[in-house]
Design an enzyme around this catalytic site. Structure first.
Site, PDB file in Angstrom:
ATOM      1  N   ALA A   1       0.819  -1.208   0.000  1.00 27.05           N
ATOM      2  CA  ALA A   1       0.000   0.000   0.000  1.00 27.05           C
ATOM      3  C   ALA A   1       0.857   1.264   0.000  1.00 27.05           C
ATOM      4  O   ALA A   1       1.038   1.905  -1.042  1.00 27.05           O
ATOM      5  CB  ALA A   1      -0.952  -0.021   1.195  1.00 27.05           C
ATOM      6  N   ARG A   2       1.376   1.660   1.169  1.00 24.05           N
ATOM      7  CA  ARG A   2       2.198   2.854   1.299  1.00 24.05           C
ATOM      8  C   ARG A   2       3.306   2.591   2.302  1.00 24.05           C
ATOM      9  O   ARG A   2       3.074   2.012   3.364  1.00 24.05           O
ATOM     10  CB  ARG A   2       1.355   4.054   1.769  1.00 24.05           C
ATOM     11  CG  ARG A   2       0.348   4.565   0.749  1.00 24.05           C
ATOM     12  CD  ARG A   2       1.025   5.231  -0.435  1.00 24.05           C
ATOM     13  NE  ARG A   2       0.082   5.837  -1.340  1.00 24.05           N
ATOM     14  CZ  ARG A   2      -0.541   5.212  -2.323  1.00 24.05           C
ATOM     15  NH1 ARG A   2      -0.307   3.924  -2.523  1.00 24.05           N
ATOM     16  NH2 ARG A   2      -1.389   5.848  -3.112  1.00 24.05           N
TER      17      ARG A   2
ATOM     18  N   GLU B   1      12.050   6.129  -4.430  1.00 19.95           N
ATOM     19  CA  GLU B   1      12.293   5.061  -5.392  1.00 19.95           C
ATOM     20  C   GLU B   1      13.404   5.463  -6.359  1.00 19.95           C
ATOM     21  O   GLU B   1      13.307   6.520  -6.987  1.00 19.95           O
ATOM     22  CB  GLU B   1      11.008   4.761  -6.174  1.00 19.95           C
ATOM     23  CG  GLU B   1       9.881   4.288  -5.288  1.00 19.95           C
ATOM     24  CD  GLU B   1       8.616   3.945  -6.068  1.00 19.95           C
ATOM     25  OE1 GLU B   1       8.602   4.089  -7.309  1.00 19.95           O
ATOM     26  OE2 GLU B   1       7.647   3.514  -5.439  1.00 19.95           O
TER      27      GLU B   1
ATOM     28  N   HIS C   1       8.132  -1.946  -6.517  1.00 19.59           N
ATOM     29  CA  HIS C   1       6.857  -1.284  -6.804  1.00 19.59           C
ATOM     30  C   HIS C   1       6.229  -1.844  -8.082  1.00 19.59           C
ATOM     31  O   HIS C   1       5.977  -1.118  -9.053  1.00 19.59           O
ATOM     32  CB  HIS C   1       7.033   0.221  -6.923  1.00 19.59           C
ATOM     33  CG  HIS C   1       5.748   0.972  -6.680  1.00 19.59           C
ATOM     34  ND1 HIS C   1       5.709   2.288  -6.348  1.00 19.59           N
ATOM     35  CD2 HIS C   1       4.450   0.577  -6.741  1.00 19.59           C
ATOM     36  CE1 HIS C   1       4.453   2.699  -6.205  1.00 19.59           C
ATOM     37  NE2 HIS C   1       3.667   1.659  -6.446  1.00 19.59           N
TER      38      HIS C   1
END
Length: 312
Positions: A236-237, A266, A284
């Site tokens: 999610a986060r 990232e 991701h």
């Protein structure tokens, strides 16, 4: 530089120069497409250079700040090829009359499947055994089957509901926590909503599918409340998890494993947690499937055309 009223910047890493057929609809409508940083996120300095000439922004996960928005007087719409907007200064966008659109649900199946894959990979210790075998070592680690175990799903929106169904399909009992539970969501199988406290105490694996909060949801206290030996998955986060507390929980055995697909930046800086032998990390990729990219790109393009065809 004055606004060029037919230019649209395209920055998602899954889209590169001429990279998706859906983008042709923008060109057919008379817009010029700009690919300022193919294959990577743009920096703030790069945004300040290319956005002043744009009326539309098909954006990835890069931050879009008040400063960047102030430099783009002709910008009318930001269209994300995903669902998250926490990287966008929504207040500044509203003040400037810039619409912010998302591709709701486009990547839900891809993220849900990855969450389950990460859970299974962790419980069966697939990465370390693969690494050992490739290095010439015959190293067998006893794993755990999921049938009959309990899956805790934190956040029961479009992604969470798919995770629930996948877990039930594997023969798991599933408990979900949601701030606003949907009473009409009643999948067949051993499913129920519960409190966060009971979910943490009873789940063999916990997977996160909720929006970010002001502070980490999974902190030292939450980890202490979890069933000993549980597995944690975060697609999610990054801000939902206290990395230091997770590392401590792995070291003292409270957690048997942690898997994450999300990071504060990232690519992430080297850190002890990501190098831990019982951590699985992926770059991701939750929504990075052919099907998810297809749905998200088409939704993002449709949102751009819908907003830009309305007279300003």
């Amino acid at each position: 530089m004055g606004a060029v009223t037919n230019r649209i910047a395209v920055t998602p890493r899954s889209l590169s120069q001429g990279g998706h057929p859906a983008l042709a609809a923008l060109e057919a409508a008379g817009y010029d497409l700009l690919f300022p940083t193919p294959g990577r996120q743009p920096t703030r300095e790069e945004q300040l250079r290319f956005l002043p000439s744009c009326v539309g922004y098909l954006a990835g996960v890069e931050p879009i700040t008040r400063e960047v928005l102030a430099a783009a007087p002709g910008l009318r719409v930001i269209s994300r090829n995903g669902v998250g907007v926490d990287s966008v200064d929504l207040t500044a966008a509203a003040e400037r009359g810039v619409a912010v659109e998302t591709a709701a649900g486009a990547n839900a199946q891809g993220v849900a499947e990855l969450a389950i894959a990460l859970m299974l990979a962790g419980l069966r210790h697939i990465p370390p055994q693969d690494t050992a075998l490739k290095a010439g070592r015959w190293q067998r680690i006893e794993g755990r089957e999921v049938a009959g175990r309990t899956l805790g799903v934190v956040g029961c929106g479009q992604i969470g509901r798919r995770v629930v169904r996948l877990g039930l399909g594997l023969g798991m009992s599933v408990r979900a926590f949601d701030a606003f539970p949907d009473p009409e969501f009643t999948p067949a199988g051993d499913f129920s909503y519960t409190t966060m406290e009971d979910l943490l105490a009873g789940a063999d694996a916990v997977t996160l599918h909720c929006p970010p909060a002001e502070r980490p949801l999974i902190d030292k206290a939450a980890l202490a409340a979890m069933r000993p030996g549980a597995h944690l998955v975060n697609t999610a986060r990054a801000s939902l998890v206290d990395d230091g507390a997770v590392l401590d929980a792995l070291e003292d055995g409270r957690l048997t494993g942690y898997a994450t697909d999300v990071y504060d930046q990232e690519p992430p800086e080297p850190q002890e947690l990501l190098h831990h032998p019982r951590v699985i990390s992926t770059p991701h990729i939750g929504g990075y499937t052919g099907e998810s990219v297809e749905r998200a790109t088409r939704a993002a393009v449709e949102n751009l055309l819908r907003v830009l065809t309305v007279p300003s």
